[in-house]
Design an enzyme around this catalytic site. Structure first.
Site, PDB file in Angstrom:
ATOM      1  N   GLU A 198       0.821  -1.221   0.000  1.00 59.01           N
ATOM      2  CA  GLU A 198       0.000   0.000   0.000  1.00 59.01           C
ATOM      3  C   GLU A 198       0.852   1.267   0.000  1.00 59.01           C
ATOM      4  O   GLU A 198       0.500   2.265  -0.613  1.00 59.01           O
ATOM      5  CB  GLU A 198      -0.967   0.007   1.187  1.00 59.01           C
ATOM      6  CG  GLU A 198      -2.218  -0.852   0.987  1.00 59.01           C
ATOM      7  CD  GLU A 198      -1.952  -2.346   1.050  1.00 59.01           C
ATOM      8  OE1 GLU A 198      -0.873  -2.740   1.534  1.00 59.01           O
ATOM      9  OE2 GLU A 198      -2.828  -3.121   0.615  1.00 59.01           O
ATOM     10  N   GLN A 228      -7.814  -2.477  -1.637  1.00 58.84           N
ATOM     11  CA  GLN A 228      -8.664  -3.667  -1.730  1.00 58.84           C
ATOM     12  C   GLN A 228      -9.761  -3.619  -0.662  1.00 58.84           C
ATOM     13  O   GLN A 228     -10.900  -3.953  -0.917  1.00 58.84           O
ATOM     14  CB  GLN A 228      -7.816  -4.914  -1.582  1.00 58.84           C
ATOM     15  CG  GLN A 228      -8.496  -6.137  -2.126  1.00 58.84           C
ATOM     16  CD  GLN A 228      -7.476  -7.190  -2.521  1.00 58.84           C
ATOM     17  OE1 GLN A 228      -6.881  -7.828  -1.665  1.00 58.84           O
ATOM     18  NE2 GLN A 228      -7.265  -7.352  -3.802  1.00 58.84           N
ATOM     19  N   HIS A 262     -12.071  -6.063   7.656  1.00 60.51           N
ATOM     20  CA  HIS A 262     -12.748  -5.891   6.368  1.00 60.51           C
ATOM     21  C   HIS A 262     -14.054  -5.136   6.579  1.00 60.51           C
ATOM     22  O   HIS A 262     -15.004  -5.311   5.836  1.00 60.51           O
ATOM     23  CB  HIS A 262     -13.041  -7.248   5.712  1.00 60.51           C
ATOM     24  CG  HIS A 262     -11.820  -8.001   5.282  1.00 60.51           C
ATOM     25  ND1 HIS A 262     -11.007  -8.661   6.163  1.00 60.51           N
ATOM     26  CD2 HIS A 262     -11.266  -8.185   4.058  1.00 60.51           C
ATOM     27  CE1 HIS A 262     -10.010  -9.236   5.493  1.00 60.51           C
ATOM     28  NE2 HIS A 262     -10.137  -8.958   4.220  1.00 60.51           N
TER      29      HIS A 262
END
Lengths: 324, 357
Positions: A60, A82, A127
């Site tokens: 990243e 992502q 997530h």
């Protein structure tokens, strides 16, 4: 008009910008041949080639840094995270390099960092986060969070055309759950402008992202009880639309600040301070926050459900505030 | 570590420029650290590159039009060689309104895309990924240009250095990673920084050439950077170069560097990059002693003029702090800076504007 999901609207916005301006490129992990973890960039590499749809190693920091470097050379890179949870690995490049560069020595830094955020899909602590406030507290960045397909397309275009680094928060719960008519002709949604999604008179619910839909659900429920909720969708968090927020606060005299992000240091606290400073005389009750608690986002469905604000929690808070 | 060269010696014009820039850098930094800072005219941190001037000079003199460089905070010479005026650099150190950064950021955090210079940020290592992005665009343009990024040996311990080197190797980017190994990261010696004898091994570990050269030998640096660039210009990808020297100053002006053993300082003092080159040029009769004295005189005069020019420039007005956070159609950077009117402002007003962005 075309019927598009939220996700398709993002893709269409990106696609049209790639067609319009050869300096636009997308860069990230698994975005090329695979089309991205959520398929936002599906078909793009085939259409625009490997120089403009760039697959990278998992890095990243390097991805964001490379986007900054390309931007300095005249490109308009769009970075895909992502998951927005992973943005922490690129933090230094965003808050110390990109955000401060124009202020320090003058060049434009037209990059967009976009990706899925938010909970409700049992993604667990890594997530599911709504970490937008990390960046709202960083002068030099812009932060947007569309709630509708129309805004998703309009804001991705505005973000790409902006000469500043823009962090674009998509809500993964909305990706395929909402579908709406989106105009085929060219349009964009200005950064920094909120919109009143529902007119009301009793309580202003000020929110953004997926919680806009939660607020609208609560408003429909409370209408049956004779309580009129106004729903303000911020759309942009930095800069945010002071005028629209204050107008709704003054109009309704009671305010609920709603967000999926955790409570302390959230957008709600910022807006509460603004309203207290500039609309204090109009208030008829305490400024109320409905937010996630100050915990990581838990995985197990009962835990996650407890964690997330929902229409019921908003309705309860509204009833209580109405009775104040 | 190699001290010898593989290519022929550069022409005498380049050799003379090397000596001139080494001396100009040494003397400019001396004035910054030991005159302007001690006089209280320069505020904040002061970092100089005494002992490692050859790295910046050697690398920057290999650069071509269209190349992009990322100097580190001890690479004063690169800014000069790539086109910033000495007066602008001093004005930046002096926090003036009409300086490259207009008082927003200090020391050598100076950049200009026109000159192909992108400055560091204080959390070091963050420029390496940016160099990858520049390399990406240079590669696509296909004009044989390179990006050079300078960083210290302490920086190599950071994660973004790993990410950038891997990224550059995988994407085969024209990026030259130039590590200034001055043996101390603030007070931390190399043995507490990494567990390898030479950082050159880092190159092959990522799939790129790695080489270690004597960082006090400007000719060795020039040669090694030139070879790495030739490779990158030919589309063969990045290289890693370690230039070994000793920081002959404290970490910053407040630091006496008592943690550096005296013996080590003495050993490296004998390898002084300026004396080394001077000796060679005299021996080869490239320059006569008189010509070297003339360079010394020119350097002092240019610095005197530049400092006078910089000091005459006004300071920024406090409320200018609010401007230029965002870039827009009505860009603040395109307007002249708003300044504090004072005794020094009159001279500054008639001064030709040399800074270009």
């Amino acid at each position: 008009m075309a019927l598009l999901t939220y996700l398709e609207a993002i893709r269409q916005g990106l696609w049209e910008e790639m067609e319009r301006d050869p300096s636009v490129l997308v860069i990230g992990e698994d975005i090329g041949a695979y089309g991205g973890a959520f398929k936002v960039t599906a078909g793009m590499q085939e259409k625009f080639g490997e120089d403009r749809v760039i697959d990278t190693p998992i890095s990243e920091s390097a991805i964001v840094g490379a986007a900054i470097g390309a931007a300095l050379m005249g490109m308009r890179p769009v970075v895909e995270m992502q998951f927005m949870d992973f943005i922490a690995s690129g933090f230094d490049e965003i808050v110390n390099m990109a955000a401060k560069m124009h202020y320090r020595w003058g060049p434009p830094v037209p990059i967009v960092i976009r990706g899925p955020s938010g909970a409700g899909v049992h993604g667990g602590p890594y997530h599911s986060q709504s970490n937008e406030m990390w960046f709202v507290h960083t002068p030099g960045l812009k932060v947007v969070a569309p709630a509708t397909a129309y805004d998703a397309k309009g804001l991705i275009k505005a973000a790409i055309r902006d000469d500043n680094p823009v962090i674009y928060y998509e809500h993964k719960f909305l990706y395929r759950r909402i579908k709406e008519e989106v105009p085929e002709q060219e349009y964009s949604v200005p950064i920094g402008k909120a919109v009143v999604r529902r007119q009301g008179t009793d309580i202003a619910v000020i929110t953004y992202g997926a919680m806009v839909w939660t607020a609208l659900d609560a408003a429909r429920e409370l209408e049956k009880e004779g309580l009129s909720l106004e729903v303000v969708d911020l759309r942009s968090l930095l800069p945010y639309d002071e005028e629209t927020v204050l107008a709704s606060a003054r109009k309704c005299s009671k305010v609920i600040l709603l967000h999926e992000d955790t409570r302390t240091g959230g957008m709600g606290g910022e807006l509460a301070a603004l309203i207290a400073e500039k609309a204090f005389d109009h208030l008829d009750g305490p400024i109320v926050r409905v937010t996630a608690p100050d915990t990581p986002v838990p995985f197990s469905p009962p835990l996650e459900e407890y964690f997330l604000p929902n229409a019921q929690k908003v309705a309860e808070a509204a009833r209580k505030l109405a009775a104040y | 570590m190699r001290g010898s060269r593989r290519n022929a010696l550069p022409n005498s014009g380049t050799l003379e420029r090397m000596l001139y820039y080494l001396k100009l850098t040494r003397e400019s930094e001396w004035r910054i650290e030991n005159v302007l800072y001690r006089q209280g005219k320069i505020v904040g941190g002061v970092y100089v590159g005494r002992g490692q001037e050859a790295i910046g000079v050697g690398a920057a003199l290999t650069m071509r039009a269209g190349d992009v460089t990322f100097p580190c905070h001890r690479d004063f010479s690169i800014f000069l060689i790539r086109g910033f005026s000495l007066a602008d650099i001093f004005a930046n150190w002096l926090a003036r309104a009409d300086s490259p950064n207009r008082g927003r950021d200090n020391t050598l955090h100076i950049g200009s895309m026109k000159l192909g210079i992108i400055p560091i940020i204080s959390p070091l290592g963050a420029t390496l990924p940016v160099a990858c992005g520049v390399g990406m665009v240079l590669k696509q343009r296909g004009q044989g240009n390179v990006a050079m990024v300078h960083f210290g040996e302490g920086t190599t311990s950071l994660g973004n250095v790993h990410e950038a080197m891997n990224f550059a190797a995988v994407l085969k980017l024209p990026v030259i990673f130039i590590c200034n190994n001055n043996q101390y990261a603030y007070s931390t010696p190399v043995e507490k920084q990494f567990a390898v004898k030479s950082l050159a091994v880092r190159g092959p570990a990522y799939g790129m050439p790695g080489e270690s050269v004597d960082g006090t030998d400007v000719l060795a640096v020039y040669d090694a950077v030139d070879r790495a660039s030739a490779r990158a210009r030919a589309g063969k990808g990045p290289s890693f170069l370690e230039c070994v020297t000793l920081r002959m100053a404290g970490h910053s002006a407040h630091d006496a560097a008592e943690y550096v053993p005296e013996k080590l300082k003495q050993a490296w003092a004998k390898k002084d990059p300026i004396l080394r080159l001077q000796k060679l040029l005299l021996a080869r009769k490239t320059l006569a002693r008189q010509e070297i004295e003339e360079i010394d005189r020119r350097v002092r005069e240019e610095i005197d003029l530049a400092i006078a020019n910089a000091e005459a420039r006004p300071l920024p007005r406090g409320e200018e702090a609010l401007e230029g956070v965002y870039c827009g159609p009505d860009c603040w950077w395109r307007k002249p800076p708003s300044v504090v009117r004072g005794p020094s402002a009159v001279a500054a007003d008639n001064r030709p504007r040399t800074r270009e962005r």
